[in-house]
Write a protein that holds these residues in place. Structure first.
Motif, PDB file in Angstrom:
ATOM      1  N   UNK A   1      -9.178   7.476   0.738  1.00 38.34           N
ATOM      2  CA  UNK A   1      -8.707   6.491  -0.234  1.00 38.34           C
ATOM      3  C   UNK A   1      -8.201   7.141  -1.514  1.00 38.34           C
ATOM      4  N   UNK A   2      -9.006   8.017  -2.117  1.00 36.44           N
ATOM      5  CA  UNK A   2      -8.595   8.545  -3.421  1.00 36.44           C
ATOM      6  C   UNK A   2      -7.371   9.442  -3.308  1.00 36.44           C
ATOM      7  N   UNK A   3      -7.135  10.004  -2.134  1.00 33.27           N
ATOM      8  CA  UNK A   3      -5.952  10.839  -1.945  1.00 33.27           C
ATOM      9  C   UNK A   3      -4.725  10.032  -1.538  1.00 33.27           C
ATOM     10  N   UNK A   4      -4.915   8.729  -1.300  1.00 33.24           N
ATOM     11  CA  UNK A   4      -3.801   7.903  -0.830  1.00 33.24           C
ATOM     12  C   UNK A   4      -3.687   6.587  -1.593  1.00 33.24           C
ATOM     13  N   UNK A   5      -3.828   6.665  -2.922  1.00 33.62           N
ATOM     14  CA  UNK A   5      -3.441   5.538  -3.751  1.00 33.62           C
ATOM     15  C   UNK A   5      -4.540   4.723  -4.388  1.00 33.62           C
TER      16      UNK A   5
ATOM     17  N   UNK B   1      -0.210   9.812   2.889  1.00 32.69           N
ATOM     18  CA  UNK B   1      -0.089   8.852   3.979  1.00 32.69           C
ATOM     19  C   UNK B   1       0.064   7.455   3.384  1.00 32.69           C
ATOM     20  N   UNK B   2       0.827   6.600   4.054  1.00 39.88           N
ATOM     21  CA  UNK B   2       1.089   5.271   3.513  1.00 39.88           C
ATOM     22  C   UNK B   2      -0.158   4.406   3.542  1.00 39.88           C
ATOM     23  N   UNK B   3      -0.448   3.763   2.413  1.00 38.72           N
ATOM     24  CA  UNK B   3      -1.430   2.686   2.329  1.00 38.72           C
ATOM     25  C   UNK B   3      -0.854   1.612   1.419  1.00 38.72           C
ATOM     26  N   UNK B   4      -1.355   0.401   1.569  1.00 38.90           N
ATOM     27  CA  UNK B   4      -0.891  -0.671   0.683  1.00 38.90           C
ATOM     28  C   UNK B   4      -1.324  -0.385  -0.748  1.00 38.90           C
ATOM     29  N   UNK B   5      -2.449   0.333  -0.927  1.00 40.12           N
ATOM     30  CA  UNK B   5      -2.868   0.711  -2.285  1.00 40.12           C
ATOM     31  C   UNK B   5      -1.857   1.660  -2.910  1.00 40.12           C
ATOM     32  N   UNK B   6      -1.412   2.656  -2.153  1.00 37.89           N
ATOM     33  CA  UNK B   6      -0.424   3.594  -2.671  1.00 37.89           C
ATOM     34  C   UNK B   6       0.885   2.912  -3.011  1.00 37.89           C
ATOM     35  N   UNK B   7       1.288   1.963  -2.178  1.00 34.54           N
ATOM     36  CA  UNK B   7       2.520   1.216  -2.435  1.00 34.54           C
ATOM     37  C   UNK B   7       2.404   0.416  -3.729  1.00 34.54           C
ATOM     38  N   UNK B   8       1.327  -0.354  -3.861  1.00 32.71           N
ATOM     39  CA  UNK B   8       1.185  -1.205  -5.037  1.00 32.71           C
ATOM     40  C   UNK B   8       0.933  -0.390  -6.306  1.00 32.71           C
ATOM     41  N   UNK B   9       0.272   0.768  -6.172  1.00 32.44           N
ATOM     42  CA  UNK B   9       0.086   1.634  -7.340  1.00 32.44           C
ATOM     43  C   UNK B   9       1.426   2.074  -7.904  1.00 32.44           C
TER      44      UNK B   9
END
Length: 678
Positions: free
Chosen positions: A399-403, A368-376
């Protein structure tokens, strides 16, 4: 001379009648252990790189006992009662082994199916396994077509195990004796209590759940301590929240997509995917320097009514002071009334629905999209820093599954200054954050979500840290004042740090405190403070009506990424060009009601959707909803905002496309998850 009977003798038959449970536990716990060890060897490199064998096995036993507690609580309670009289005892000596054999088959079958499920989906059987049970024709056709070997193995081994388990438990039940009613009435509550403790497996605020063991960025490793029986039962439990949300009216899917694209304020040519309808490309100009860090401080329950510079109580002198140094949003609105709704909006940019937040939904726990996943993906180190237990509200797992690569929570604080019911104090939290950010200075850019908790009932904070606003000390107002004090301490530390010059700070509340009122949606309680701060940020005040879902597209251009970025968000860049072409708007969820508010010129209109009723339109005047005639165009736009998140979740539209092989990140950052859960 007759020997006197000892008081405990009356309980011996009760204990003897529990022997079938001992036989059953020996079989099923052995099955779970062997299956877990086999999976661990299969993925030994991933286990070694993440949590390690000891954690997997110890936590595995814990979660196996949770399953046993769920399956055995009723038969354990019934056994002493059934053995009070002769004929129920005889019937129970057959029924109990049958039930235990059935449970054994369930546990064994789920472990037997696990390797093939992992091979197909990369995870233990989960909510998807449960959902497939609702399509028996399709599933049976698929299994027969592609899984003849596992079907054959199951057809042979399952009946054999059922026969063996029944025989073993039946052999133990033949010795069942009649026991007295008084010993039964004494023992039954104890057996129920033991089962309840096993099921809950925690003395914390919440019972144990998969978030407790989500300590790796590898979703499969996070599921190894679970048995497949547990993961499927939990998947069935999650389906309570798994509906798509309430449909408030009929509107064509194509019209919903068109409206949502238009309301981003972007040109049509930036939308690149029919499969992911809101996925769009944003280009950021090239820069000479390193991209900026991003720190989001999510303040617990800090509504605008407590913020002096927003017309509220004089409780936030530090936030008020810093609001003059950055970009201050005076009309920011939360999307809901709970922390998970704030996390959903601020970290993912996803619109609210009447179902659970995406933080909790089973279908969002991976990809699922998160800003953490994007920036990672763009070389950032990513982290979540919290003073309490990260398992709360399923945060760690989501959180840990999404970036999010690193999680720092209550277990990671040594000798905190103050520790309350919800964790360490906000000052301890911010000191930890400052130390962690200092350790990252000069390396890869980093992103962090820092979530406060001191401003939460029962409002515990260090004595003497503030001058109380009112009495007694533990009031909401004093907790707000302490939260502002801790925030001020952090910002002063940050200003003196090495990382300050390279960091953009976003400070925003997750929601207001105690959202009450007789209105269908008490809109005045949704206004929250939001501030963007940092070296090089020019101060300004933004008075435009806005939503938390607008924050991701607003803050990203300030990071000097210097490259194209793909986003599925539907919010608007509040600082961007052409923003006046889109009317200011916000969406708010209140139970099963959804409000869509839009300002257009002097008009401030609100459409409210209620389950089972026609939508209503109001004019918002002096914080009061005044009934108004329904506007068809506004209704279509409002309805689109309720349908979009429902469709996006259902069709898995809210994600990023998979990167090409070998290009998962622009730069490589090590994957570390701090803090084993309690």
């Amino acid at each position: 001379m007759m020997q006197a009977r000892k008081p405990l003798d009356a309980f011996r038959p009760v204990a003897a009648n529990l022997k079938p449970f001992a036989a059953y536990l020996a079989i099923t716990l052995g099955i779970m252990l062997l299956a877990r060890v086999a999976l661990g060897f299969w993925f030994s490199d991933r286990v070694a790189a993440a949590s390690g064998w000891i954690f997997v096995l110890v936590q595995g036993l814990r979660y196996d006992l949770i399953v046993q507690g769920m399956l055995l609580v009723f038969p354990l309670a019934l056994t002493p009662l059934a053995c009070v009289f002769a004929w129920p005892r005889r019937a129970w000596s057959w029924l109990l082994p049958a039930w235990l054999a059935l449970c054994t088959v369930f546990i064994f079958f789920m472990e037997l199916a696990t390797p093939w499920f992992i091979d197909e989906y990369g995870l233990r059987p989960n909510i998807l396994f449960v959902k497939y049970l609702t399509y028996p024709d399709e599933v049976m056709a698929m299994l027969w077509s592609g899984y003849k070997l596992p079907i054959f193995i199951a057809a042979v081994t399952v009946p054999l195990l059922a026969w063996f388990a029944f025989r073993a438990c039946r052999s133990a039940s033949r010795g069942m004796q009649r026991n007295g009613i008084l010993p039964a009435l004494v023992v039954v509550p104890l057996l129920v209590l033991v089962s309840a403790v096993a099921i809950r497996s925690s003395f914390g605020h919440r019972p144990a759940n998969p978030s407790n063991i989500a300590i790796s960025t590898d979703p499969l490793v996070n599921m190894l301590p679970l048995s497949s029986a547990y993961s499927v039962l939990y998947g069935a439990y999650e389906m309570r929240h798994e509906d798509d949300g309430i449909r408030f009216g009929d509107i064509a899917q194509e019209k919903v997509i068109a409206n949502m694209r238009r309301m981003t304020g972007l040109q049509a040519d930036v939308f690149e995917s029919e499969a992911l309808p809101t996925l769009h490309r944003v280009s950021f100009p090239a820069t000479d320097g390193r991209p900026k860090n991003l720190v989001i401080v999510l303040e617990e329950s800090m509504g605008a009514r407590f913020v002096g510079s927003l017309g509220g109580l004089p409780l936030t002198p530090n936030l008020d002071r810093y609001s003059e140094k950055g970009i201050w949003f005076t009309q920011m609105h939360a999307t809901g009334t709970r922390s998970v709704r704030g996390i959903e909006a601020v970290i993912t940019g996803f619109l609210p629905t009447t179902t659970e937040s995406v933080v909790k939904l089973g279908g969002t726990q991976r990809g699922f999209f998160t800003i953490a996943g994007l920036l990672a993906r763009h070389g950032y180190r990513t982290s979540f820093i919290y003073g309490g237990s990260a398992q709360f509200d399923n945060m760690r797992r989501f959180f840990v599954n999404n970036g999010f690569e690193t999680v720092i929570d209550r277990a990671n604080y040594e000798n905190p200054q103050f520790e309350g019911s919800w964790g360490v104090s906000d000052e301890d939290l911010f000191r930890k954050a400052d130390e962690y950010f200092d350790s990252l200075s000069g390396g890869e850019p980093f992103f962090s979500l820092v979530f406060t908790s001191s401003n939460h009932t029962p409002f515990e904070y260090p004595a003497g840290s503030i001058e109380p606003y009112n009495q007694p000390a533990k009031t909401r107002e004093n907790a707000i004042k302490y939260a502002d004090h801790a925030l001020g301490v952090f910002l002063e530390l940050a200003e003196q740090s090495e990382y300050w010059k390279d960091t953009v700070f976003l400070i925003v509340a997750d929601h207001d405190s105690r959202v009450l009122g007789a209105e269908l949606v008490p809109i005045r309680h949704y206004r929250v403070p939001a501030l963007i701060l940092g070296a090089g940020i020019e101060p300004q005040v933004v008075d435009r009506l806005a939503s938390q879902v607008d924050l991701i597209p607003t803050v990203l251009p300030l990071l000097s990424l210097g490259r194209d970025v793909l986003l599925p968000t539907t919010g608007i860049n509040l600082l961007g060009d052409g923003i006046d072409a889109v009317p200011p708007h916000a969406v708010m969820q209140y139970g099963n009601n959804i409000a869509y508010r839009q300002r257009d010129g002097r008009n401030d209109d609100v459409i409210i959707f209620q389950e089972g009723r026609e939508p209503s339109q109001f004019r918002y005047e002096n914080e009061t909803l005044v009934p108004a005639a329904l506007d068809a165009q506004l209704l279509e736009l409002a309805l689109s905002h309720t349908e979009w998140p429902r469709l996006a979740y259902k069709h898995k539209w809210y994600r990023l496309p998979e990167p090409p092989a070998g290009q998962e990140k622009v730069a490589t950052a090590p994957s570390v998850t701090a803090g084993a859960p309690e």
